[in-house]
Design an enzyme around this catalytic site. Structure first.
Site, mmCIF file in Angstrom:
data_model
loop_
_atom_site.group_PDB
_atom_site.id
_atom_site.type_symbol
_atom_site.label_atom_id
_atom_site.label_comp_id
_atom_site.label_asym_id
_atom_site.label_seq_id
_atom_site.Cartn_x
_atom_site.Cartn_y
_atom_site.Cartn_z
ATOM 1 N N TYR A 65 0.796 -1.227 0.000
ATOM 2 C CA TYR A 65 0.000 0.000 0.000
ATOM 3 C C TYR A 65 0.831 1.281 0.000
ATOM 4 O O TYR A 65 0.287 2.346 0.281
ATOM 5 C CB TYR A 65 -0.938 0.001 1.212
ATOM 6 C CG TYR A 65 -1.839 -1.193 1.276
ATOM 7 C CD1 TYR A 65 -2.731 -1.477 0.246
ATOM 8 C CD2 TYR A 65 -1.804 -2.064 2.364
ATOM 9 C CE1 TYR A 65 -3.561 -2.588 0.299
ATOM 10 C CE2 TYR A 65 -2.631 -3.171 2.420
ATOM 11 C CZ TYR A 65 -3.506 -3.435 1.390
ATOM 12 O OH TYR A 65 -4.327 -4.533 1.447
ATOM 13 N N SER A 132 -3.710 -6.717 8.338
ATOM 14 C CA SER A 132 -4.341 -7.185 7.120
ATOM 15 C C SER A 132 -3.299 -7.842 6.211
ATOM 16 O O SER A 132 -2.667 -8.813 6.615
ATOM 17 C CB SER A 132 -5.061 -6.030 6.412
ATOM 18 O OG SER A 132 -5.940 -6.512 5.420
ATOM 19 N N TRP A 176 -13.133 -8.651 -3.194
ATOM 20 C CA TRP A 176 -11.829 -8.947 -3.803
ATOM 21 C C TRP A 176 -11.662 -8.272 -5.150
ATOM 22 O O TRP A 176 -10.625 -7.659 -5.413
ATOM 23 C CB TRP A 176 -11.620 -10.458 -3.887
ATOM 24 C CG TRP A 176 -10.247 -10.865 -4.363
ATOM 25 C CD1 TRP A 176 -9.959 -11.697 -5.400
ATOM 26 C CD2 TRP A 176 -8.978 -10.464 -3.833
ATOM 27 N NE1 TRP A 176 -8.595 -11.850 -5.541
ATOM 28 C CE2 TRP A 176 -7.965 -11.096 -4.590
ATOM 29 C CE3 TRP A 176 -8.602 -9.624 -2.788
ATOM 30 C CZ2 TRP A 176 -6.613 -10.924 -4.352
ATOM 31 C CZ3 TRP A 176 -7.235 -9.450 -2.535
ATOM 32 C CH2 TRP A 176 -6.270 -10.094 -3.310
ATOM 33 N N ASP A 272 -14.588 -8.164 12.175
ATOM 34 C CA ASP A 272 -13.546 -8.266 11.153
ATOM 35 C C ASP A 272 -13.795 -9.497 10.288
ATOM 36 O O ASP A 272 -14.016 -10.594 10.811
ATOM 37 C CB ASP A 272 -12.173 -8.372 11.839
ATOM 38 C CG ASP A 272 -11.037 -8.621 10.873
ATOM 39 O OD1 ASP A 272 -11.169 -8.266 9.678
ATOM 40 O OD2 ASP A 272 -10.011 -9.176 11.300
#
Length: 528
Positions: A65, A132, A176, A272
């Site tokens: 990221y 994550s 996704w 979550d």
């Protein structure tokens, strides 16, 4: 007067001054075993901006990221006596190579950890940290057992990507394709092709119409980005739990025995989507490994630590400062200091409920809750309880009489909207509104003709529900395949219906996710 703070409450009053007044950061290209170089930011403890001499323990973040996103973490830990190493994953942002999500993080993670340990500023003790994707790549690297890996802090990283995110219950998760869309928009290929980047940004602005397209039409968005087109096509080409999803990067649960035995603190939330996988990882590794494993589960979604979730407030006690918690964890395992914030018990869970149902700031429903400690998960004192569906919409601890089955008509073109839960925005009232995708009005979901609702009588005393929830149904359909969804909902006296947990099953996978079996219309089947 003596004041006792809960084990997870981070007090900032009287906090000690960090031993270093600043940090120094530099960027280097670190070569992996195949010669591909990964862009790496190194944050070092400093005085007046000048790197301090000596050797320090190190913390490693590896991210798809953009490494610059960890700058605040880099500064925080560097000023507290750590060298912080933040690396762009292979093929992402400033790193060389080709990107394919999750697949290369094991060996690359090993090489990064061992590179860190060999640097002149390193004392040889290396911890890994992140949430994550950054937690999944910690697990993957640990499967190769890097000699200098000493401890891990893993937030919201699951155990079975197929079950928890790609195909939960066997149904494809549109999350996704959205992740791939966002990844494509920030890819090196998009950066080199302004027209492709602009097209992706337009889709991101109005993503609902794109998601409504057939998967084959949707893939046109990736036409100019072959790496992401391949990942997208692989997703739809592998709807069953096959060898593609059993690779190390996607399937932590299949490789627990290969992971290096180091202390790990797991952190996740009841809302979550990787929460169940976090619990599975903790239980398995606590059982088969010798070093301490800790678990923290709060009333949180995929982003952990806040006191509010969706349109619900759980009270100030629910808030946890994850940086301070991580600092406490690594100070103990990498510097030998006593734990201050991490509970001495292996498990720390937030039991939701007990609030007065009032509305606070922003109209949030006050649900309340409190922290509890336990020696294990599930808590040893947990006892299974059965509740049965009865004709007429009753839920009772008494088995039902023989009766005509409940039925409904399902229209795939008008599915029940997802409101809250693991995939739809956390703790929310089960009532439609125009701002929720798929809602045509502002009615409760229970008023839809394709929803069956079963309720207990009003509770006469507090009832604790802690552990794994299973809904077992005996079903029949006039179609060869369909989906069933079950929700557990806490209905308050004023009618507020708070979703606690939910799950779905595509009936072709009722006997396992490796080999689909269609139904024969009219026959009765068991699904869980």
């Amino acid at each position: 007067m003596t004041i006792t703070l809960p084990a997870l409450l981070v007090a900032t009053l009287g906090a000690a001054q960090p031993p270093f007044d600043s940090h120094a950061v530099s960027t280097v290209m670190v070569a992996m075993r195949d010669g591909v170089r990964l862009a790496t930011d190194v944050y070092r403890p400093a005085h007046a901006g000048q790197p301090a001499g000596g050797k320090f323990p190190a913390l490693v973040y590896r991210t798809p990221y953009d490494k610059s996103g960890q700058s605040k973490d880099g500064a925080f830990f560097a000023q507290r006596g750590y060298v912080v190493v933040v690396q762009d994953c292979r093929g992402r942002f400033a790193s060389e190579g080709d990107f394919y999500a999750f697949i290369n993080e094991g060996q690359d993670g090993y090489d990064a950890i061992e590179w860190v340990a060999a640097q002149p500023w390193s004392d040889g003790k290396v911890g890994t940290i992140g949430g994550s994707y950054l937690a999944w790549d910690q697990y993957h690297a640990a499967m190769y057992r890097p000699p200098h890996l000493a401890a891990m802090f893993a937030l919201v990283g699951g155990a079975n990507f197929y079950q928890e995110y790609a195909y939960p219950g066997g149904a494809p998760n549109l999350g996704w394709p959205m992740w791939l869309l966002n990844s494509a928009a920030t890819s090196q290929q998009a950066a080199r092709d302004p027209a492709a980047a602009a097209a992706l940004q337009e889709i991101r602005k109005k993503v609902a119409p794109w998601l409504a397209l057939h998967p084959r039409q949707r893939q046109e968005a990736f036409r100019l980005l072959p790496a992401h087109l391949k990942m997208y096509q692989d997703f739809y080409d592998h709807p069953v739990f096959d060898a593609s999803w059993r690779q190390r990067g996607f399937y932590t649960a299949g490789y627990h025995r290969e992971m290096k035995d180091v202390p790990i603190l797991f952190m996740s939330g009841w809302y979550d989507y990787f929460g169940e996988g976090v619990l599975d990882n903790f239980m398995a590794l606590a059982r088969i490994q010798k070093t301490p494993k800790k678990l923290v589960m709060g009333p949180w979604p995929h982003g952990v630590g806040a006191s509010e979730c969706g349109d619900v407030s759980f009270g100030a006690a629910a808030a946890v400062n994850q940086r301070e918690l991580a600092l406490d964890w690594f100070d103990h395992w990498l510097k030998g200091q006593p734990l201050r914030l991490v509970s001495p018990e292996p498990v720390r869970i937030f039991r939701m409920g007990g609030g007065d149902g009032s509305r606070g700031q922003g109209g949030r429903f006050h649900h309340g809750g409190e922290w509890r400690s336990s020696a294990a998960w599930p808590p040893p004192e947990t006892r299974p309880s059965n509740y049965y569906l009865h004709p007429g919409g009753t839920l009772s601890a008494s088995p039902p009489p023989r009766a005509k089955p409940s039925s409904f008509v399902f229209d795939p073109d008008n599915p029940v909207p997802t409101i809250g839960g693991r995939y739809g925005g956390c703790a929310q009232n089960q009532v439609c509104s125009p701002k929720i995708t798929g809602c045509a009005d502002s009615s409760p979901l229970t008023e839809r003709p394709d929803v069956l609702s079963f309720s207990t009588a009003p509770l006469e005393r507090p009832l604790e529900v802690t552990g794994k929830i299973r809904a077992t149904l005996w079903i029949s359909s006039d179609a060869p395949d369909t989906d069933y969804t079950a929700k557990l909902v806490d209905v308050h006296p004023d009618g507020y219906a708070l979703i606690l947990t939910d799950r779905q099953i595509r009936t072709r996978y009722r006997n396992g996710f490796e080999k689909p079996e269609l139904m024969k219309p009219g026959r009765v089947y068991k699904v869980v």
